[in-house]
Design an enzyme around this catalytic site. Structure first.
Site, mmCIF file in Angstrom:
data_model
loop_
_atom_site.group_PDB
_atom_site.id
_atom_site.type_symbol
_atom_site.label_atom_id
_atom_site.label_comp_id
_atom_site.label_asym_id
_atom_site.label_seq_id
_atom_site.Cartn_x
_atom_site.Cartn_y
_atom_site.Cartn_z
ATOM 1 N N HIS A 1 14.714 -28.625 9.396
ATOM 2 C CA HIS A 1 14.789 -28.954 7.973
ATOM 3 C C HIS A 1 16.165 -29.551 7.685
ATOM 4 C CE1 HIS A 1 14.322 -28.203 3.555
ATOM 5 N NE2 HIS A 1 13.123 -28.634 3.874
ATOM 6 N N GLU B 1 8.598 -17.823 -0.970
ATOM 7 C CA GLU B 1 7.909 -16.851 -0.108
ATOM 8 C C GLU B 1 8.680 -15.531 -0.063
ATOM 9 O OE1 GLU B 1 5.492 -14.836 2.623
ATOM 10 O OE2 GLU B 1 5.024 -16.620 1.455
#
Length: 160
Positions: A63, A77
């Site tokens: 990422h 999350e």
């Protein structure tokens, strides 16, 4: 800081299951998807947790490899995991399990980078028959990084 005692949850050999000091129900996430380290405060309708993101975490590898940042969806999350544990604790005698239903009012305010310690807060907004709503915040160095209102459906615990 509050170190949690084992909840009513046990793994297959009857031993309490932990990720650091968080007692984790067997039907919830496991590493590497468990994104909680340590519960620092727990009240009737509010819970606070801490998570330090190490530079070698799996999601930092791809990422933005040259400038890694925590994926926003994983911040949500982590908030959902904490909210689920808060609701699960309130429901432990009912045989119901909170499952994420929808996410509202999500806002990302700043990036989370390797080495950051994130403070996650979840507070019960509503708990009624079949539904639960939790307001969550994620802070880094006391500054708001993300916030969201999470809605859960309370399902009957499935039997193996």
């Amino acid at each position: 800081m509050i170190l949690l005692k084992p909840g009513p949850w046990t793994c297959t050999r009857g031993l309490p299951l932990y990720c650091s000091t968080v007692a984790v129900p067997p039907k919830m996430k496991r590493p590497p998807m468990l994104l909680l380290d340590e519960v620092t405060s727990w009240e009737e309708s509010r819970i606070v947790c801490r998570k330090t993101f190490q530079p070698d975490e799996w999601f930092f590898q791809g990422h933005y490899p040259d400038q890694p940042i925590m994926p926003g969806v994983l911040i949500v999350e982590a908030m959902a995991q904490l909210g689920g544990i808060l609701l699960l604790r309130k429901l432990e005698l009912t045989g119901r399990v909170p499952v994420l239903l929808s996410i509202d009012r999500v806002k990302f305010r700043r990036v989370v980078v390797p080495g950051d310690q994130i403070r996650l807060e979840a507070e019960t907004v509503r708990l009624a028959s079949g539904r639960g709503r939790v307001q969550c915040r994620a802070l880094v160095q006391g500054r708001l990084a993300a916030e969201a209102r999470l809605n859960f459906v309370l399902t009957e615990e499935s039997r193996p």
